[in-house]
Each structure stands twice: as C-alpha cells, then as structure tokens.
Design an enzyme around this catalytic site. Structure first.
Site, PDB file in Angstrom:
ATOM      1  N   SER A   1      14.938  -5.891  -9.312  1.00 52.63           N
ATOM      2  CA  SER A   1      14.108  -5.784 -10.520  1.00 52.63           C
ATOM      3  C   SER A   1      13.946  -6.797 -11.583  1.00 52.63           C
ATOM      4  CB  SER A   1      14.849  -4.514 -11.350  1.00 52.63           C
ATOM      5  OG  SER A   1      14.208  -3.802 -12.262  1.00 52.63           O
TER       6      SER A   1
ATOM      7  N   ASP B   1       6.038   0.514  -6.009  1.00 53.07           N
ATOM      8  CA  ASP B   1       7.253   0.664  -6.904  1.00 53.07           C
ATOM      9  C   ASP B   1       7.269   1.498  -7.837  1.00 53.07           C
ATOM     10  OD1 ASP B   1       9.537  -1.708  -7.406  1.00 53.07           O
ATOM     11  OD2 ASP B   1       8.749  -0.697  -9.283  1.00 53.07           O
TER      12      ASP B   1
ATOM     13  N   HIS C   1      12.808   1.369  -5.487  1.00 52.59           N
ATOM     14  CA  HIS C   1      12.765   0.348  -6.543  1.00 52.59           C
ATOM     15  C   HIS C   1      14.108  -0.257  -6.293  1.00 52.59           C
ATOM     16  CE1 HIS C   1      11.902  -2.004  -9.981  1.00 52.59           C
ATOM     17  NE2 HIS C   1      13.163  -1.746 -10.534  1.00 52.59           N
TER      18      HIS C   1
END
Length: 431
Positions: free
Chosen positions: A182, A280, A348
């Site tokens: 991330s 995502d 994610h």
C-alpha cells in the site's frame, strides 16, 4: 475535500487493520513468528522522528543457514496525511507514533520463516519498517502545531533505519529485496534506487511493490482526487526534494506527479516487480469513486458487493483496469528485468498474508501463485515473468476483500474475511 482527506487516511489504515486483525489460514498450522520491535536510538542525532517526535522503529528477524547474508526489507503501509489537522490526528495514533505501536509484529507470507510457506525467502534476514510519517517515508520538514511540533521526517527515518541495519549485516548483503504494501508499496518505488546505493556493488538487489501502483486516476465525477491529495501532501511534507530529479525535471512544472509510480517508474534503474490488483479496493473506493465524487451514495451498494454493481458501474471498473494496464504497458513491453503479477481480485495487499502469498487456495494466474511468480522473477527462473489476469469476473481463485462473485473458490474461512472487509468499508462510508 477535507472529508476525502480524512477518509483516504482512515480507510488505508482500516484496510490494513482488517488484514492485521485476521488470522490467515496458515497451511501448516504455524501462526507466524512474533518479532520484537527495535527503536532506532541513533535517529535523534539525524533528526529522524515520527510525526509526534518519537523515535522510529523496525522489527528484525535474523536469517539463518544459506540465507544469512540475504536481506528482505518491507515498508509498512497505512495511508497518508496531507494537511496539519489530519497529520495532528495521525500523530496521536500508531500511524504517527511508536508510542502507540504494538511492540511485536507477526511475520507471515513473504516474511514467514517457514520453508513450506515461503520457500524462496524463508531463511533471509527480514525487516519490517514501521510507518509513522504519513508520506511514504519521503518527507523532510517540520511545522509548528501550536505549542508542539509535527515532524515530517520520513526520508530521514528511512536513512536512519538503513544506517542502523548496515553494521548488523546489511552492509555485506549478497542478495536483497526491498518491498512494501500500500503506502509502503509506493515507498518501494520512491526508495528503490537509493536502497541499491547503500549496498555492495556485487549484491543482487531488486524491489517489489505490493498494492503500491496508485494511479493518477480520473474519478467518476471527472476530477483527479488523488492528484489533488498528493499535491497537498508533497507540498506540506517537503517531499519534492526527495523525488527522483530526472523525473521532476521531466514533469516540470508539476514535479509532485513523480509521487505517482506510473510517472516515476521509467526512471528507476533497479529491477522492479509490480504486484497489484487491477481492481484494487482502496483505489476503487478513493481513486475511482471517492466520497466527494458520489455525494448521493449511488455507488454504496456496488462498493460493498460487486455483484450489486449495475452495467454502468461495471464499465467504470473495467475502464479503471484498462487505465492501469495502459499505465503499465511500456513496462510490460520494454522492461527486460522487470516482473508483474496483475490479478483481477477485489483486494489490497497480497504478499504479507499467507492465504494470498502461498497456500493451497492462493490466487493464481496461469496456475502460478504470487510466491512462485515473485521467486521465479527474483532468481531468474523464467525469461519474462509478467502475469496479467483476465478481466473480472473470470478469475475464480481470488480472495476478495469485498464480495465479487457467488462462485469464487475461496479458503474455508474466507467468507469471514469478506464480511469483515465489507463491514469496515460500510462503517467508513457512514462515519
């Protein structure tokens, strides 16, 4: 925009909390190794502080056997902050202060020390860099906050951690992999070449970003919400001077565009692997359909369950995938040392969880797991290790953070993971 700002920061942290709070289905029954935190005592002399002035930290799990001279560093993720109020709020949490962080971290997935769960990297020295600056380890300034100070010192934190690790064996690394998830995946793009510069010329150094390929997307209201957010972040936290100068010259007079991986990628010299979902979930919720672009909540049901999306919404999601693949096309065609795993899961971050990294029910493309693909790329076991999935809804191997198909082939406890993910996003939307 302030609502969007807070939600961008909050949701990234909440997404990661979903992952951290769940118990992934470890194949061997191994719950993962708990690794203690190390504070960087020498950081103060370098002016390297978390947002609140506390010392930065990392977790080091020593390598063994044939992996004793190999190193894997993982940037922690957790969103960003782009104005003083949101950074002040962040400084009072584990995202801005080591004072509020847990003192141990569970190492699973790519950080596992179990050979059956992480066959290529299990015996390497593995480090998790704790994230407490709010700018992907890239800022370098400070601002007064009434009677206190906010420290935007991510670049110095990165330098301080590396300098602390060099005498512990990193300076003699034979092989090294820099990775992150991330906001930490974005850090991997920003620091990849700098990481290489610290290591021996003879070292085999590569980088792998997980869920860090954030697009300069046009949202459903025809605005560039992420671009505006990053512009503010780069300005507030003094990031521009730490961006690749070749990139900032190329994109003058908008140097902050180089915070986006799609613009910085062509300037990175170190071999790079990009692991990302084409759908995502974070980018779906805050790049494609941020709250500011959907004030009446027309997308709420679609965000919580992809099977509830109408044809127009599905077209928008497919368009986002097309844009991502378009942004990656030059890399796909021309990078001779790069690798990719772009799947079609609503997810994610996939490398730090055992169920998605390597398990009997891991996501696959052409029957290749993420762990197999990354390992083949790093060790040169394939000529062109670049996997791109077919578009939704064809992939039945996904572990989706939000429900994407009633026929998904999932691990036994995956429905709990899905429902928890949906609950978190629902709470976020109404908070």
């Amino acid at each position: 925009m302030k609502t969007t700002t807070r939600l961008l920061d909050l949701t990234a942290a909440m997404v990661l909390l979903v992952y951290a709070g769940l118990s992934p289905p470890i194949v061997s029954g191994d719950p993962g190794r708990r690794v203690s935190m190390t504070l960087v005592r020498g950081a103060a002399a370098l002016g390297a502080f978390c947002l609140d002035g506390s010392l930065p930290a990392y977790h080091l799990d020593r390598g063994f056997g044939a992996g004793s001279d190999n190193w894997l560093l993982q940037f922690e993720g957790g969103g960003w902050c782009n104005d003083v109020p949101s950074c002040r709020d962040r400084s009072k949490t584990h995202r801005g202060s080591t004072r509020f962080m847990t003192k141990t971290a569970v190492f699973t997935g790519i950080l596992s020390n179990n050979a059956s769960l992480n066959p290529d990297f299990y015996n390497w020295n593995k480090v998790r860099l704790r994230y407490c600056d709010g700018a992907s380890f890239a800022g370098d300034t400070q601002v007064g906050n009434g009677t206190s100070m906010l420290y935007f010192r991510g670049q110095r934190i990165w330098n301080a951690i590396i300098l602390d690790l060099l005498p512990k064996g990193l300076a003699k690394a034979d092989k090294a992999l820099l990775t992150g998830c991330s906001a930490g995946g974005l850090s991997t793009f920003l620091h990849c070449d700098n990481f290489t510069s610290y290591l021996p010329k003879t070292a085999d150094v590569k980088c792998m970003s997980d869920a860090g390929f954030f697009l300069d997307a046009i949202d459903v209201a025809s605005n560039r919400t992420m671009r505006h957010f990053y512009n503010q972040l780069v300005s507030l936290q003094g990031v521009q001077k730490n961006l690749d100068p070749n990139c900032t010259r190329a994109f003058y007079p908008e140097p902050s565009l180089c915070f986006f991986p799609q613009y910085a990628l062509r300037f990175i010299k170190t071999p790079m692997f990009i692991l990302n979902s084409a759908y995502d979930v974070f980018q779906f919720h805050h790049g494609l359909v941020p709250p500011s672009a959907d004030p009446t909540g027309r997308w709420n049901r679609c965000k919580l369950n992809v099977t509830a999306c109408n044809p127009h919404q599905l077209d928008a999601l497919q368009g986002f995938r097309t844009d991502m693949l378009g942004a990656l096309m030059n890399f796909f065609r021309n990078s001779t040392r790069g690798g990719m795993f772009i799947n079609s899961c609503f997810d994610h971050c996939q490398s730090a969880l055992q169920e998605t990294w390597l398990s009997p029910t891991s996501p696959r493309i052409h029957n290749m797991t993420i762990a197999n693909t990354v390992g083949d790329w790093y060790f040169g076991r394939g000529e062109d290790v670049k996997e791109i999935d077919c578009p939704y809804p064809c992939d039945k191997t996904c572990h989706n953070l939000i429900p994407a198909s009633t026929t998904d082939s999932l691990a036994p406890n995956a429905p709990d993971r899905k429902s928890l993910g949906s609950q978190v996003f629902q709470n976020d939307l109404i908070s």
